[in-house]
Design an enzyme around this catalytic site. Structure first.
Site, PDB file in Angstrom:
ATOM      1  N   CYS A  64     -65.990  82.252  16.324  1.00 10.31           N
ATOM      2  CA  CYS A  64     -65.158  81.220  16.958  1.00 10.31           C
ATOM      3  C   CYS A  64     -65.960  80.404  17.976  1.00 10.31           C
ATOM      4  CB  CYS A  64     -63.957  81.866  17.623  1.00 10.31           C
ATOM      5  SG  CYS A  64     -64.423  83.146  18.796  1.00 10.31           S
ATOM      6  N   ARG A 103     -61.870  72.694  14.131  1.00 10.80           N
ATOM      7  CA  ARG A 103     -60.895  72.857  15.206  1.00 10.80           C
ATOM      8  C   ARG A 103     -60.183  71.524  15.462  1.00 10.80           C
ATOM      9  NH1 ARG A 103     -61.301  76.597  18.966  1.00 10.80           N
ATOM     10  NH2 ARG A 103     -59.079  76.199  19.107  1.00 10.80           N
ATOM     11  N   GLN A 155     -57.251  78.627  16.374  1.00 10.55           N
ATOM     12  CA  GLN A 155     -58.567  78.999  15.831  1.00 10.55           C
ATOM     13  C   GLN A 155     -58.449  79.424  14.363  1.00 10.55           C
ATOM     14  OE1 GLN A 155     -61.762  79.216  17.627  1.00 10.55           O
ATOM     15  NE2 GLN A 155     -62.439  79.411  15.515  1.00 10.55           N
ATOM     16  N   ARG A 174     -53.510  77.282  27.551  1.00 16.07           N
ATOM     17  CA  ARG A 174     -54.506  78.360  27.412  1.00 16.07           C
ATOM     18  C   ARG A 174     -54.477  79.181  28.681  1.00 16.07           C
ATOM     19  NH1 ARG A 174     -60.868  78.553  25.744  1.00 16.07           N
ATOM     20  NH2 ARG A 174     -59.865  78.318  23.722  1.00 16.07           N
ATOM     21  N   HIS A 181     -55.011  83.805  19.312  1.00 17.94           N
ATOM     22  CA  HIS A 181     -55.704  82.504  19.313  1.00 17.94           C
ATOM     23  C   HIS A 181     -55.362  81.780  17.987  1.00 17.94           C
ATOM     24  CE1 HIS A 181     -58.341  79.409  20.414  1.00 17.94           C
ATOM     25  NE2 HIS A 181     -59.515  79.986  20.304  1.00 17.94           N
ATOM     26  N   ASP A 225     -67.116  88.056  17.348  1.00 13.94           N
ATOM     27  CA  ASP A 225     -66.743  87.335  18.564  1.00 13.94           C
ATOM     28  C   ASP A 225     -67.435  88.040  19.732  1.00 13.94           C
ATOM     29  OD1 ASP A 225     -65.464  85.769  20.479  1.00 13.94           O
ATOM     30  OD2 ASP A 225     -63.489  86.693  20.239  1.00 13.94           O
TER      31      ASP A 225
HETATM   32  N1  NVA Z   1     -62.287  86.409  22.570  1.00 12.84           N
HETATM   33  C1  NVA Z   1     -62.838  85.259  23.224  1.00 12.84           C
HETATM   34  C2  NVA Z   1     -62.546  84.014  22.432  1.00 12.84           C
HETATM   35  C3  NVA Z   1     -63.101  82.745  23.011  1.00 12.84           C
HETATM   36  C4  NVA Z   1     -62.785  81.543  22.169  1.00 12.84           C
HETATM   37  C5  NVA Z   1     -62.263  85.143  24.625  1.00 12.84           C
HETATM   38  O1  NVA Z   1     -61.043  85.307  24.784  1.00 12.84           O
HETATM   39  O2  NVA Z   1     -63.031  84.929  25.563  1.00 12.84           O
HETATM   40  N1   CP Z   2     -63.382  78.872  20.003  1.00 10.88           N
HETATM   41  C1   CP Z   2     -62.872  78.390  21.145  1.00 10.88           C
HETATM   42  O1   CP Z   2     -61.684  78.526  21.429  1.00 10.88           O
HETATM   43  O2   CP Z   2     -63.764  77.742  21.937  1.00 10.88           O
HETATM   44  P1   CP Z   2     -63.491  77.209  23.412  1.00 10.88           P
HETATM   45  O3   CP Z   2     -63.346  78.419  24.299  1.00 10.88           O
HETATM   46  O4   CP Z   2     -64.720  76.402  23.738  1.00 10.88           O
HETATM   47  O5   CP Z   2     -62.251  76.393  23.397  1.00 10.88           O
END
Ligand code: NVA
Ligand code: CP
Length: 329
Positions: free
Chosen positions: A270, A315, A136, A106, A133, A229
């Protein structure tokens, strides 16, 4: 279906059948988990989780998933490893491939994970980048399938920052699985034209449509799934909040939006979500901009239509399916 040895980076290179297979596999693994039936299919193997950004769901799903499958698991956070600082991505990939059987990443640009995958000799899984992502998506589609018994022909509407990682990936997965995708957002936050064009080919093949609109009533009409989101994603500068709030406040998911959708519509997110002021950032936004709820109202978040915790649980099952399918021999 044989996905052994495959990376899982952005879904664009996965077929409809492969994606549906992973969702089916996750459903089987979910049943096993509920029945307390052992499924230590990957006993003796090890995975490493590289996180350059924070996470609750993704990290926990990979860790619990790995343990349920009988594997060992190492977490490397944003600090504490040599990666990126004293060691290149290419060297890190080759070192980790000698010790582990799978690598989760990540972080920031998609290029980094593509580079990691290029040099790794074990499967690499994308746990979120600035652009995509994909894990997800499996949980989201699984949740929708559980609720409606099907995916083909449903209408999913994404409201908010429609060029972020989650929205991009929804565009991809919906067009691959024949789900009609609507992006309901200000024009400047529409997904990139190049990605839309690419997905239009998939949508045509799979009998679904892609709609980009600024008009809320038109966008939301008849929707089976309303998805949103956060307005500012990890890695974006905090100075963008003011503009995003201004641009996206009209696209907040509230009761009126849910009323305009199909009466059976569900709400997905998400997570994490700013639906109240019970977080540090939520409080700061309230103090600075006077806003108590952001992308979704607390009323919708806590309503019967909201399936966000089923989605969060899925998830685990879907990430476990990805690890198992790509690592089994
Ligand atoms: N769009 C958000 C998703 C978090 C799971 C981010 O990248 O922060
Ligand atoms: N939805 C998601 O990816 O959550 P986290 O950022 O907690 O992993």
């Amino acid at each position: 279906m044989n996905l052994s040895g495959r990376d899982f980076l952005k879904l664009l290179d996965y077929s409809k059948e492969e994606i549906l297979y992973l969702i089916e596999l996750a459903t089987v693994l979910k049943q096993k988990k509920k029945m307390n039936e052992s499924h230590r299919y990957l006993y003796g193997k090890n995975v490493v989780l590289l996180f350059e950004k924070d996470s609750t769901r993704t990290r926990c799903a990979f860790e619990v998933g790995a343990l349920d499958l009988g594997m060992g698991c190492t977490y490397l956070g944003p600090t504490g490893s040599q990666m990126g600082k004293k060691e290149s991505i290419a060297d890190t990939a080759r070192v980790l491939s000698r010790m582990y059987d799978g690598i989760e990443y990540r972080g920031f640009s998609q290029e980094i994970i593509e580079e990691l995958a290029k040099y790794a000799s074990v499967p690499v899984w994308n746990g979120l980048t600035d652009e995509f992502h994909p894990t997800q998506m499996l949980a989201d589609m699984m949740t929708i399938k559980e609720q409606f018994g099907k995916l083909q022909g449903l209408k999913l509407v994404f409201m908010g920052d429609a060029r972020n990682n989650v929205a991009n990936s929804l565009l991809v997965v919906c067009s691959k699985l024949g789900v009609n995708f609507t992006c309901c957002a200000p024009k400047e936050l529409f997904p990139k034209a190049e990605l839309v064009q690419q997905c239009e080919t998939f949508a045509r093949e799979n009998g679904s449509t892609i709609t980009l609109t600024e008009n809320i009533e038109e966008g939301v009409k008849g929707a089976h799934v309303i998805y949103t989101d956060v307005w500012v994603s990890m890695g974006e500068d905090a100075s963008i909040w003011q503009k995003r709030i201004h641009d996206l406040k009209p696209y907040q998911v509230n009761k009126e939006v849910m009323r305009l959708a199909n009466p059976k519509a569900i709400f997905l997110h998400c997570l994490p979500s700013f639906h109240d002021t019970k977080t540090k950032v939520g409080k700061e936004i309230q103090e600075q901009f006077g806003l108590e709820e952001m992308e979704v109202t607390n009323e919708v978040f806590e309503s019967e239509q909201s399936k966000v915790f089923d989605q969060a649980e899925n998830r685990l099952h879907t990430i476990k399916a990805v690890m198992y399918a790509t690592m089994k021999e």
